[in-house]
Enzyme design. Structure first.
Site, short mmCIF file in Angstrom:
data_model
loop_
_atom_site.label_atom_id
_atom_site.label_comp_id
_atom_site.label_asym_id
_atom_site.label_seq_id
_atom_site.Cartn_x
_atom_site.Cartn_y
_atom_site.Cartn_z
N TYR A 287 0.87 -1.17 0.00
CA TYR A 287 0.00 0.00 0.00
C TYR A 287 0.91 1.22 0.00
O TYR A 287 1.47 1.60 1.03
CB TYR A 287 -0.92 -0.01 1.23
CG TYR A 287 -1.77 1.23 1.36
CD1 TYR A 287 -2.49 1.71 0.28
CD2 TYR A 287 -1.85 1.92 2.56
CE1 TYR A 287 -3.27 2.86 0.38
CE2 TYR A 287 -2.62 3.06 2.69
CZ TYR A 287 -3.33 3.53 1.60
OH TYR A 287 -4.09 4.66 1.70
N ASP A 328 -2.29 -1.29 -4.05
CA ASP A 328 -2.70 0.07 -4.36
C ASP A 328 -1.44 0.92 -4.49
O ASP A 328 -0.82 1.29 -3.49
CB ASP A 328 -3.61 0.59 -3.24
CG ASP A 328 -4.10 2.01 -3.49
OD1 ASP A 328 -3.76 2.58 -4.54
OD2 ASP A 328 -4.82 2.55 -2.62
N HIS A 425 -12.52 0.99 -3.73
CA HIS A 425 -11.75 0.27 -4.74
C HIS A 425 -12.48 -1.03 -5.09
O HIS A 425 -13.28 -1.53 -4.30
CB HIS A 425 -10.35 -0.10 -4.22
CG HIS A 425 -9.44 1.07 -4.00
ND1 HIS A 425 -8.35 1.35 -4.78
CD2 HIS A 425 -9.47 2.05 -3.05
CE1 HIS A 425 -7.74 2.43 -4.33
NE2 HIS A 425 -8.39 2.88 -3.27
#
Length: 516
Positions: A287, A328, A425
């Protein structure tokens, strides 16, 4: 009637068992008549009888309803034996097939296994009792077997061992998934991630933004909410940080090794990476830090985090296995990856600096699998939850699967799954054929690539090398040799001083390659 009803002595005279059988509501001081109250409730609910309220069948004061039967079976059978009545049938099938036969015949014909029968004392009738009392003889109590309550046996399915579970996996179509859930507790509460596991059946799922710390995760026993067939690896934010960032990986495949974070203290406080080493590849769930709405963290993200993270990935490759990077990445790399590029070019996740920093991942040998397979396909993985952007498909592609170039032949498919909801998402997936990963060929291609890099004086764009970049350690030795060298003919030459100065200036002017 009311007087009789509230007089315990009259209740005893009336007969507790008959009263219990009629109303099915035993009280602390004996049965309580609530038939009128129940009837009123049933009428209000549109039900006109006690039978409609309790079940479709009533027999001997006990309904065929399983819960009522289990609760009242023993008392009802005791009453039946005392009064010489037929016991309650053991099942509805027995009730219908045997036509409510007497206890003896029903016990003979019953084929349902039962535990050892219980016994109860049988009351002598009043006539025999008075006769025996006159003869001053104490009667011996007669024992009759009670009909044993039905026992439901729960057969536990044998749990598969890790080895047997892995042997059933199709290694030619290994499915790896990644999903930023925007809070693991929130998506569990919506039951979205449970539905995802049932529908997608992923081999591996990498999760970003779990937003939980170790203490709360343990206290709420969150791991118990997920299928037991998955191994779970949680990297939460470290104290005093709570409820921020965090990553998780669920895997049906047992890894060779597990590593949390990248080994740089300033980056390892928020639980942003998990690395699983498998037999033929590394899987890194990440992330990446967001630059923030005011771009407050952009300098840190592009010139510190990205730089150290690329060095970490390169170090994994040098251990002889390809790397699969997922998560991500907090950047829309190309114009096709965002719904309105011109309007958002100064927004976080689409600035020139962030996009250029992402390009450095591809320059070092990583391939964006979705864009490689679908160069012109428009599909997004993130939508702003503050408006109706998902319904209007005004999104960003922020979630990626990047792989080492040496294993690109093993990629079967890469997809973005807009059908799954529950977060801002949606999940993305990568399907690979593990049998096509040749570690010997990968190591050879890696060696040739590094040799080719050493022969270059700059990058493909003509920019000079940054000597402070840890990725260029392998090239420093060639460029820092003595000035006097010989060519093939034995002629000595000297490095051009101007070229050396240009190289130094280039390193200062390119903040993208500076560690900062």
């Amino acid at each position: 009637m009311n007087k009789f009803r509230h007089n315990p002595q009259n209740n005893n005279q009336r007969g507790n068992y008959r009263h219990f059988e009629k109303n099915l509501v035993p009280g602390p001081r004996g049965p309580i008549d609530k038939s009128k109250k129940i009837q009123e409730k049933n009428t209000a609910k549109g039900q006109h009888s006690l039978s409609s309220f309790l079940g479709s069948h009533i027999y001997n004061g006990v309904t065929a309803n399983r819960a009522a039967y289990d609760h009242y079976a023993v008392q009802s059978n005791s009453y039946n034996n005392i009064n010489g009545r037929q016991p309650v049938p053991d099942s509805e099938e027995q009730m219908s097939s045997e036509g409510h036969q007497r206890e003896d015949s029903s016990n003979e014909q019953s084929t349902i296994p039962a535990p050892p029968a219980q016994t109860a004392l049988v009351k002598p009738n009043s006539a025999n009792g008075s006769q025996q009392s006159s003869n001053n003889k104490t009667p011996k109590p007669q024992l009759k077997p009670l009909l044993a309550p039905r026992v439901t046996q729960i057969v536990k399915q044998p749990q598969l061992t890790q080895e047997s579970q892995e042997s059933k996996l199709d290694l030619t179509k290994l499915q790896l998934w990644s999903w930023n859930v925007n809070g693991i507790r929130a998506i569990l509460k919506k039951s979205r991630i449970q539905e995802f596991f049932e529908t997608a059946q992923p081999t591996v799922l990498a999760v970003q933004e779990s937003k939980i710390d170790d203490e709360r995760m343990s206290a709420e026993r969150l791991k118990d909410n997920f299928p037991p067939s998955y191994l779970q690896y949680w990297n939460c934010c470290k104290p005093p940080i709570k409820g921020y960032a965090g990553t998780i990986i669920f895997s049906k495949l047992k890894p060779v090794d597990v590593k949390f974070d990248i080994g740089v203290h300033k980056h390892d406080k928020e639980g942003r990476t998990i690395t699983l080493e498998y037999e033929k590849f590394f899987l890194v769930g990440v992330y990446v830090p967001n630059s923030g709405a005011t771009l407050k963290w952009q300098e840190y993200r592009t010139n510190e985090w990205d730089l150290d993270f690329r060095a970490y990935l390169k170090g994994l490759e040098r251990r002889g296995k390809p790397v699969i990077l997922c998560g991500d990445m907090n950047v829309a790399h190309q114009d096709i990856d965002i719904f309105d590029p011109k309007r958002n070019e100064k927004m976080a996740c689409f600035t020139k600096e962030e996009r250029q920093s992402f390009s450095n991942f591809t320059k070092m040998g990583f391939v964006d699998t979705f864009r490689e397979l679908y160069p012109g396909k428009i599909k997004y993985s993130f939508w702003d939850i503050r408006d109706k952007s998902r319904k209007e498909n005004k999104g960003w592609r922020l979630d990626y699967f990047l792989v080492s170039k040496g294993m690109l032949n093993a990629v079967v498919d890469a997809e973005i799954h807009n059908e799954f909801w529950g977060s801002d998402h949606c999940p993305v997936s990568l399907t690979i054929d593990v049998t096509k990963i040749d570690l010997k060929e990968f190591r050879e291609s890696l060696r040739l690539a590094e040799l080719d890099d050493q022969l270059r004086e700059g990058t493909e764009s003509g920019e000079q090398l940054d000597m402070d970049d840890p990725l260029n350690d392998g090239r420093k030795s060639d460029l820092e040799e003595d000035d006097d060298d010989e060519d093939e003919n034995g002629v000595k030459y000297h490095m051009d001083d101007d070229e050396g100065e240009g190289e130094e200036e280039g390193s200062q002017e390119n903040p993208e390659e500076n560690e900062g």
